[in-house]
Design a protein around this motif. Structure first.
Motif, mmCIF file in Angstrom:
data_model
loop_
_atom_site.group_PDB
_atom_site.id
_atom_site.type_symbol
_atom_site.label_atom_id
_atom_site.label_comp_id
_atom_site.label_asym_id
_atom_site.label_seq_id
_atom_site.Cartn_x
_atom_site.Cartn_y
_atom_site.Cartn_z
ATOM 1 N N GLY A 149 1.039 -1.187 -0.021
ATOM 2 C CA GLY A 149 -0.230 0.399 -0.064
ATOM 3 C C GLY A 149 1.114 1.236 -0.198
ATOM 4 N N VAL A 150 2.069 1.073 1.132
ATOM 5 C CA VAL A 150 3.280 2.584 0.919
ATOM 6 C C VAL A 150 3.570 2.885 -0.824
ATOM 7 C CG1 VAL A 150 4.788 3.082 2.083
ATOM 8 C CG2 VAL A 150 3.664 1.868 3.638
ATOM 9 N N LYS A 151 4.085 1.976 -0.930
ATOM 10 C CA LYS A 151 4.703 2.184 -2.198
ATOM 11 C C LYS A 151 3.260 2.589 -3.633
ATOM 12 C CE LYS A 151 7.811 -1.581 -2.343
ATOM 13 N NZ LYS A 151 8.489 -2.865 -2.889
ATOM 14 N N THR A 152 2.567 2.829 -3.328
ATOM 15 C CA THR A 152 1.248 2.943 -4.580
ATOM 16 C C THR A 152 1.381 4.632 -4.059
ATOM 17 O OG1 THR A 152 -0.814 2.864 -2.807
ATOM 18 C CG2 THR A 152 0.148 1.175 -3.696
ATOM 19 N N LEU A 153 1.905 5.156 -2.921
ATOM 20 C CA LEU A 153 2.192 7.166 -2.769
ATOM 21 C C LEU A 153 2.873 7.455 -3.588
ATOM 22 C CD1 LEU A 153 1.731 6.477 1.073
ATOM 23 C CD2 LEU A 153 0.041 6.851 -0.570
ATOM 24 N N SER A 154 3.654 6.583 -4.275
ATOM 25 C CA SER A 154 4.533 7.409 -5.358
ATOM 26 C C SER A 154 4.544 7.841 -6.541
ATOM 27 C CB SER A 154 6.113 5.626 -5.345
ATOM 28 O OG SER A 154 5.140 4.680 -6.108
ATOM 29 N N LYS A 155 2.594 6.680 -6.596
ATOM 30 C CA LYS A 155 1.775 7.030 -8.050
ATOM 31 C C LYS A 155 1.822 9.495 -7.802
ATOM 32 C CE LYS A 155 0.472 2.508 -8.458
ATOM 33 N NZ LYS A 155 -0.476 1.961 -8.944
ATOM 34 N N ILE A 156 1.486 9.429 -6.714
ATOM 35 C CA ILE A 156 1.597 10.600 -6.418
ATOM 36 C C ILE A 156 2.778 11.884 -7.135
ATOM 37 C CG2 ILE A 156 0.944 12.353 -4.375
ATOM 38 C CD1 ILE A 156 0.049 9.960 -2.825
ATOM 39 N N GLU A 157 1.732 11.983 -7.633
ATOM 40 C CA GLU A 157 2.974 13.608 -9.030
ATOM 41 C C GLU A 157 3.706 14.501 -7.762
ATOM 42 O OE1 GLU A 157 -1.036 15.368 -8.692
ATOM 43 O OE2 GLU A 157 -0.324 13.652 -8.905
ATOM 44 N N THR A 158 3.522 14.487 -7.014
ATOM 45 C CA THR A 158 4.245 15.481 -5.670
ATOM 46 C C THR A 158 5.963 14.865 -5.106
ATOM 47 O OG1 THR A 158 2.880 15.848 -3.731
ATOM 48 C CG2 THR A 158 2.283 17.043 -5.694
ATOM 49 N N VAL A 159 4.893 13.605 -4.861
ATOM 50 C CA VAL A 159 6.301 13.070 -4.017
ATOM 51 C C VAL A 159 7.184 12.564 -4.936
ATOM 52 C CG1 VAL A 159 6.577 10.350 -3.382
ATOM 53 C CG2 VAL A 159 4.237 11.381 -2.749
ATOM 54 N N LYS A 160 8.728 13.049 -5.060
ATOM 55 C CA LYS A 160 9.479 12.943 -5.632
ATOM 56 C C LYS A 160 10.092 11.279 -5.242
ATOM 57 C CE LYS A 160 8.724 16.472 -7.447
ATOM 58 N NZ LYS A 160 7.710 16.763 -8.736
ATOM 59 N N GLN A 161 10.403 11.320 -4.176
ATOM 60 C CA GLN A 161 11.007 10.160 -3.867
ATOM 61 C C GLN A 161 9.870 9.765 -2.758
ATOM 62 O OE1 GLN A 161 15.711 9.981 -3.418
ATOM 63 N NE2 GLN A 161 15.478 11.012 -5.637
ATOM 64 N N LEU A 162 10.832 7.945 -2.591
ATOM 65 C CA LEU A 162 9.587 7.426 -1.836
ATOM 66 C C LEU A 162 10.913 6.027 -1.677
ATOM 67 C CD1 LEU A 162 7.561 6.270 0.193
ATOM 68 C CD2 LEU A 162 6.595 4.732 -1.618
ATOM 69 N N HIS A 163 11.432 5.832 0.040
ATOM 70 C CA HIS A 163 11.449 5.057 0.580
ATOM 71 C C HIS A 163 10.736 3.876 1.436
ATOM 72 C CE1 HIS A 163 15.695 6.514 -1.344
ATOM 73 N NE2 HIS A 163 15.463 7.698 -0.764
ATOM 74 N N VAL A 164 10.885 2.773 1.198
ATOM 75 C CA VAL A 164 9.922 1.903 2.384
ATOM 76 C C VAL A 164 10.708 1.003 2.806
ATOM 77 C CG1 VAL A 164 8.095 0.445 2.444
ATOM 78 C CG2 VAL A 164 7.858 2.362 0.564
ATOM 79 N N GLY A 165 10.475 1.520 4.231
ATOM 80 C CA GLY A 165 11.272 0.441 5.052
ATOM 81 C C GLY A 165 10.913 -0.808 6.134
ATOM 82 N N ILE A 166 12.167 -1.097 6.660
ATOM 83 C CA ILE A 166 11.577 -2.327 7.751
ATOM 84 C C ILE A 166 12.610 -1.816 9.013
ATOM 85 C CG2 ILE A 166 9.295 -3.821 6.945
ATOM 86 C CD1 ILE A 166 12.412 -5.994 6.537
#
Length: 134
Positions: free
Chosen positions: A58-75
């Protein structure tokens, strides 16, 4: 002796160049994306890999938002346990924005709202740190 000196100088120069090159992305990120949005999620079922993986999806879907320039998902990393390290959370998202307007757009964006609707049942607690570059 001169051979060892040349080798030392060459090695030192290579290390210095490598350090400069590896730091370059951080320097570029700093100037391009001065707004940071860091979110920590505590899962309702912390032992469930399936729930963790679903939230990551689900978090990775947020990268489709045009104003999100970079997204890193972690544990949580398996680093040394120390008193100053909080490893009680399950999933983290780290986002970079060009400006405050972009971060505000993200908050109200339909993809973000859909994410909350579809995945909030997986988390028990959320903590957000919004950071502005100085």
């Amino acid at each position: 002796m001169p051979q060892n000196r040349r080798k030392f100088i060459a090695t030192t120069a290579a290390l210095a160049a490598g350090t400069a090159v590896s730091a370059n992305p951080l320097i570029n990120m700093k100037s391009k994306f001065p707004i940071v949005h860091h979110v920590f999620f505590w899962l309702k079922n912390p032992g469930s890999v399936a729930d963790r993986d679903k939230l990551i999806e689900g978090v990775k879907t947020l990268s489709k938002i045009e104003t999100v320039k970079q997204l890193h998902v972690g544990i949580v990393a398996s680093t040394e346990k120390r008193d100053v390290v909080d490893n009680s959370w399950g999933v983290s998202e780290l986002m970079f924005f060009s400006d405050l307007a972009g971060q505000a757009t993200y908050q109200d964006h339909p993809i973000h709202q859909e994410f909350i609707k579809n995945y909030s049942h997986l988390w028990d607690k959320v903590v957000v740190y919004d950071v502005s570059e100085v």
